[in-house]
Design a protein around this motif. Structure first.
Motif, PDB file in Angstrom:
ATOM      1  N   GLY A   1      -7.633   8.322   6.131  1.00  0.00           N
ATOM      2  CA  GLY A   1      -6.733   7.243   6.409  1.00  0.00           C
ATOM      3  C   GLY A   1      -7.064   5.942   5.948  1.00  0.00           C
ATOM      4  O   GLY A   1      -6.270   5.042   6.288  1.00  0.00           O
TER       5      GLY A   1
ATOM      6  N   ASP B   1      -5.284   2.290   4.399  1.00  0.00           N
ATOM      7  CA  ASP B   1      -4.629   1.375   5.264  1.00  0.00           C
ATOM      8  C   ASP B   1      -5.462   0.052   5.682  1.00  0.00           C
ATOM      9  O   ASP B   1      -5.160  -1.213   5.483  1.00  0.00           O
ATOM     10  CB  ASP B   1      -4.262   1.893   6.696  1.00  0.00           C
ATOM     11  CG  ASP B   1      -3.379   2.935   6.615  1.00  0.00           C
ATOM     12  OD1 ASP B   1      -2.363   3.076   5.429  1.00  0.00           O
ATOM     13  OD2 ASP B   1      -3.165   3.591   7.497  1.00  0.00           O
TER      14      ASP B   1
ATOM     15  N   LYS C   1       0.908  -1.343   0.194  1.00  0.00           N
ATOM     16  CA  LYS C   1      -0.104   0.059   0.006  1.00  0.00           C
ATOM     17  C   LYS C   1       0.815   1.216   0.007  1.00  0.00           C
ATOM     18  O   LYS C   1       1.752   1.353   0.838  1.00  0.00           O
ATOM     19  CB  LYS C   1      -0.955  -0.093   1.303  1.00  0.00           C
ATOM     20  CG  LYS C   1      -1.752   1.202   1.422  1.00  0.00           C
ATOM     21  CD  LYS C   1      -1.399   2.304   2.408  1.00  0.00           C
ATOM     22  CE  LYS C   1      -2.222   3.292   2.336  1.00  0.00           C
ATOM     23  NZ  LYS C   1      -1.842   4.414   3.296  1.00  0.00           N
TER      24      LYS C   1
HETATM   25 MG    MG Z   1      -2.179   7.488   6.176  1.00  0.00          MG
END
Ligand code: MG
Ligand code: ASP
Length: 406
Positions: free
Chosen positions: A151, A154, A7
């Motif tokens: 975020g 992830d 990632k």
């Molecule tokens: Mg991040």
């Protein structure tokens, strides 16, 4: 041959040169015999810009359309990286959340993944292709686009690694791992070779923003080995693994701090059943999270003092809620202070060791730092202190637990 999910975060795909560097890195891993699936974030800054557009039209915009807008950043990088890979002779194709079917609930803006249909990706991998998956997005049962919370790429990566039974989920970012504490405050901070899921969760919840909390929860649930590493160099990063994988635990593996804390004290509160419910009920209704709480025994027998913390952003609202409920709660004085910091020491090793907390209190006392509130969990001790002592306290604790680089 290992099966890897790689990632790449926003700074790792911030411009075309970096996207090409990512393609090279993927190409190299394949040359070494690994099978690779990639997850990408939006280019650095893009998601903020998209959120800004939506909020400029209206802060009370339709959350379903908000998700259509903010999910688009990842579409761009997925397409660009697939092109860059093809350009370097690596067969690749992009996948959006709805094409794979990252199925989620309909909590737009912070949706939860309920399942991943991995069939298409398995076929793509078997055909020798690199699937490049747009992170952060999914689709509801009634075909609306969702996003997984800031975020969230992830979490996409971990969910994908679990679905594909990958050997490792590698999170490439702009730091080269997880540190014992904030290197900006403590020059002697050191990079951890491994950290357990639980420690990582505690660290994330108290301000270390390396990984989305939900991603770590998911990795823990499905036993997905993670590695946090830099996309700008070749050094190994920090492995985030199950506790059983760590042979020898440090007693404390990290010292963290959160300045986003505010303290509220209610003096001379009636000491009778129902009072705490009377205070924290209205706060919960106002969606204000309360973190640390201390209540004293009452000296006189009829009143007591109660102190708790909220995030600094919620302070004004919390004070307002309490003042409005003054009649019901019944208190003498209300004091509040935004100039406090929560400092925590974290380590699974403290489960089997006494004395970690007292060592913390001693180290702070030796520097003349007064502790205002204390809370503990199985693997964490937190204290609330005057914000002015943040650096001093963090450095002192880092030294006291033997974490300084030698
Ligand atoms: Mg991040
Ligand atoms: N682009 C999204 C964000 O900035 C998701 C991510 O980067 O993980 O929050």
């Amino acid at each position: 041959m290992a099966r890897l999910v790689k990632k790449f975060g926003g700074t790792s795909v911030a411009d075309i040169d970096r996207i090409q560097a990512v393609a090279q890195r993927v190409k190299r891993a394949r040359a070494e015999g690994d099978q690779v699936a990639v997850v990408v974030s939006a280019m650095a800054g893009v998601t903020n810009q998209l959120v800004g557009y939506a909020n400029t039209i209206s802060p009370l915009n339709d959350p379903r359309e908000y998700d259509v807008v903010v999910a688009s950043g990842e579409q761009v990088t997925a397409g660009l990286l697939a092109m860059a890979l093809q350009q370097q002779g690596v067969p690749a194709r992009s996948w959006l959340g709805w094409q794979i079917r990252f199925r989620t609930d309909d909590a737009h803006g912070k949706a939860r993944i309920s399942g991943v249909d991995d069939g298409e990706l398995e076929r793509s991998l078997a055909a020798g292709e690199v699937p490049v998956v747009a992170g952060f997005q999914g689709v509801t049962a009634d075909n609306r686009i969702t996003t997984l919370g800031r975020g969230g790429s992830d979490t996409t990566a971990v969910a994908l690694a679990a679905a594909l039974k990958a050997d490792e989920c590698q999170i490439y970012t702009d730091v080269d791992g997880v540190y014992t504490t904030d290197p900006r405050i403590v020059a002697k901070a050191r990079k951890l070779a491994t950290i357990t899921f639980e420690e990582m969760l505690e660290m994330a919840s108290v301000g270390a923003k390396v990984l989305q909390t939900r991603a770590v929860e998911l990795a823990m649930k499905y036993g997905v080995r993670m590695q946090v590493l830099s996309s700008f160099d070749e050094s190994p990063g920090t492995f985030v693994v199950g506790e059983e994988e760590v042979v020898e635990h440090e007693l404390v593996s990290g010292v963290t701090y959160s300045r986003d804390e505010a303290k509220i004290s209610l003096l001379r509160v009636a000491d009778r059943p129902g009072v705490a419910a009377g205070i924290f009920g209205p706060l919960a209704e106002a969606s204000i999270n309360v973190d640390m709480i201390v209540q004293n025994v009452s000296a006189s027998g009829d009143t007591t003092d109660l102190t708790f913390t909220v995030s600094e952003a919620d302070l004004e609202r919390a004070v307002d809620v309490i003042r409005r409920n003054r009649e019901d709660i019944g208190y003498g004085d209300l004091l509040f202070d935004p100039n406090v910091v929560k400092v925590s020491v974290i380590g699974v090793g403290m489960r089997s060791h006494a004395g970690i907390a007292s060592q913390m209190f001693r180290a702070l006392a030796e520097r003349g730092i007064n502790i205002q509130v204390i809370t503990t969990s199985e693997i964490k001790v937190s204290v609330l202190i005057d914000e002015a002592y943040t650096e001093l306290a963090v450095r002192a604790l880092h030294t006291a637990y033997g974490l300084d680089t030698r």
